[in-house]
Write an enzyme that holds these catalytic residues in place. Structure first.
Site, PDB file in Angstrom:
ATOM      1  N   CYS A 137      -1.892   8.875   3.363  1.00  0.00           N
ATOM      2  CA  CYS A 137      -1.694   8.543   1.944  1.00  0.00           C
ATOM      3  C   CYS A 137      -2.903   8.914   1.096  1.00  0.00           C
ATOM      4  O   CYS A 137      -2.783   9.084  -0.116  1.00  0.00           O
ATOM      5  CB  CYS A 137      -1.374   7.056   1.789  1.00  0.00           C
ATOM      6  SG  CYS A 137      -2.623   5.962   2.475  1.00  0.00           S
TER       7      CYS A 137
ATOM      8  N   GLU B  76       0.876  -1.172   0.000  1.00  0.00           N
ATOM      9  CA  GLU B  76       0.000   0.000   0.000  1.00  0.00           C
ATOM     10  C   GLU B  76       0.911   1.219   0.000  1.00  0.00           C
ATOM     11  O   GLU B  76       1.541   1.532   1.004  1.00  0.00           O
ATOM     12  CB  GLU B  76      -0.911  -0.034   1.227  1.00  0.00           C
ATOM     13  CG  GLU B  76      -2.146   0.845   1.090  1.00  0.00           C
ATOM     14  CD  GLU B  76      -1.913   2.257   1.581  1.00  0.00           C
ATOM     15  OE1 GLU B  76      -1.628   3.125   0.733  1.00  0.00           O
ATOM     16  OE2 GLU B  76      -2.024   2.491   2.790  1.00  0.00           O
TER      17      GLU B  76
END
Length: 437
Positions: A237, A203
């Site tokens: 993020c 990720e």
């Protein structure tokens, strides 16, 4: 010396015991710039001990029933819940984020995750088919790949990426790697793990666009987009860092967005009225500031924040890693501020004319993690969401998560997905068994 505070000394947790290390790294309080903690600087030796502990714990843990493991996961959630204030204080001090955010999001979210998967593991079923003409039936079973909570099931080994990280991901007895972080680090992990054909879930970064059409409800859109740009100092993020606004409302949006951004308070993490705390480290603060400097050198306008407004902090915190939320305009799509992940409180606002144009521009970076679309036109929302190269698309909202559904990115934003079914698939190996009767 009287009044001198003792440094917190962290230890590795291996085989159910806290173990000291021969070498330590300084850890800084981002809100003051002072060393507050010593962290083990572990290496291959500590990883070898941890892998051995996991190897010994695995047979007993993996053979426990889903019901037993569910009870343990719920017990973990109970302990987290009971320790919420202590854990929130520690998270805020370590990360620089506001204590309010740690109390209301980070720790409660951890509790929710444990409870969700404690329930989820009891509801997975196996597949079964029959080939009566051959007198055979087939069924699948899932066998665990990783391990879980009695001594040796969970091991925590601190250290730097080049030392302990490389030792971990290249160890032949570590079969799966789940990593959240930067693309360059993920590339190194891929190289080191490739000879062992390890399963990877990566990720990675994002350069997440918000697309705001002329019919958007600005009363909801503007505060939500300020939050999506600057929550947790932009160190999420999924934070918005490119805002595309349809030209007919561009000036109005920009004026109101800057006004709302200036009200977004930067303060010490313990201040309950603060919206933002400190960035994670001095080096990262300097990196984020360098992007603003580059944008200015390219001729872009800095409308608020870094270099424009004055940051006011208590004397003790003036050496901390604080930065005002910053809005940049008049910037080209090719600029590094529009193509690279900054991971800080910096966002760029640019105009667009047509639906086709903005889709192409939003997709014109190497990342594809998250996106938001603001419009009252349901048909447009579905069209745009389908064509955006993003693993997640929010419409008229941001950061609403459903743990049953897949989470992850496209392109350079990662490999694999997290979620109920996706995590189950990743952390187990499937085996097909054929029985002839």
């Amino acid at each position: 010396m009287a009044g001198k505070r003792e440094l917190l000394m962290l230890e590795n947790f291996i085989g159910g015991k806290f173990l000291p290390c021969n070498s330590y790294i300084d850890s800084y309080d981002p809100s003051t710039g002072e060393v507050y903690c010593k962290v083990p600087n572990s290496g291959k030796e500590e990883i070898e001990v941890a892998v051995q502990a996991a190897r010994e714990a695995f047979p007993a843990w993996s053979s426990r029933s889903p019901q037993e493991r569910s009870l343990i996961l719920n017990r973990v959630a109970d302990v987290l819940e009971q320790s919420l204030e202590e854990l929130a204080q520690a998270e805020s001090k370590d990360q620089g984020k506001t204590l309010t955010l740690a109390r209301t999001m980070d720790i409660p979210r951890s509790v929710l995750n444990f409870r969700f998967f404690a329930s989820s593991i009891q509801h997975h079923v196996s597949d079964c088919t029959e080939m009566s003409h051959l007198g055979c039936m087939h069924y699948t079973v899932r066998t665990p790949v990783g391990i879980g909570v009695p001594p040796g099931v969970i091991n925590v080994v601190f250290g730097t990426g080049p030392r302990v990280g490389e030792a971990l991901v290249s160890h032949p007895e570590v079969p799966v790697i789940s990593f959240t972080g930067s693309q360059p680090t993920a590339e190194r992990i891929t190289q080191l793990s490739a000879p062992h054909c390890k399963k990877l879930s990566l990720e990675l970064g994002g350069k997440n666009p918000a697309i705001i059409f002329e019919d958007a409800n600005l009363e909801e859109c503007i505060p939500a987009t300020v939050r999506s740009s600057f929550a947790n100092q932009g160190e999420i993020c999924l934070c918005t860092s490119r805002i595309f606004v349809q030209r007919s409302i561009y000036n109005e949006f920009l004026k109101r967005f800057v006004e709302a951004t200036r009200k977004w308070k930067v303060g010490i993490p313990s201040d309950p009225s603060a919206n933002m705390g400190a960035l994670i480290s001095k080096a990262h603060l300097e990196k984020v500031r360098s992007y603003v400097t580059k944008a200015h050198a390219e001729g872009a306008k800095i409308l608020c924040g870094e270099g424009v407004d004055q940051l006011s902090l208590p004397l003790r915190n003036q050496a901390g890693y604080f930065m005002l939320p910053t809005v940049i305009t008049d910037i080209k799509d090719e600029s590094c501020c529009m193509t690279e992940e900054i991971f800080g409180p910096v966002t760029c606002v640019v105009p667009f004319d047509s639906e086709e144009e903005v889709i192409a521009r939003a997709n014109g970076v190497k990342y594809g993690l998250g996106a938001t679309v603001w419009s009252k036109d349901v048909g447009r929302i579905h069209r745009v969401a389908k064509r955006l190269q993003s693993g997640l698309v929010w419409t008229n909202c941001w950061l609403i998560r459903e743990l049953n559904l897949p989470f992850g990115g496209m392109k350079s934003s990662g490999i694999g997905r997290e979620g109920a079914k996706d995590s189950y698939d990743f952390f187990t190996e499937i085996k097909t068994i054929t029985i002839k009767y």
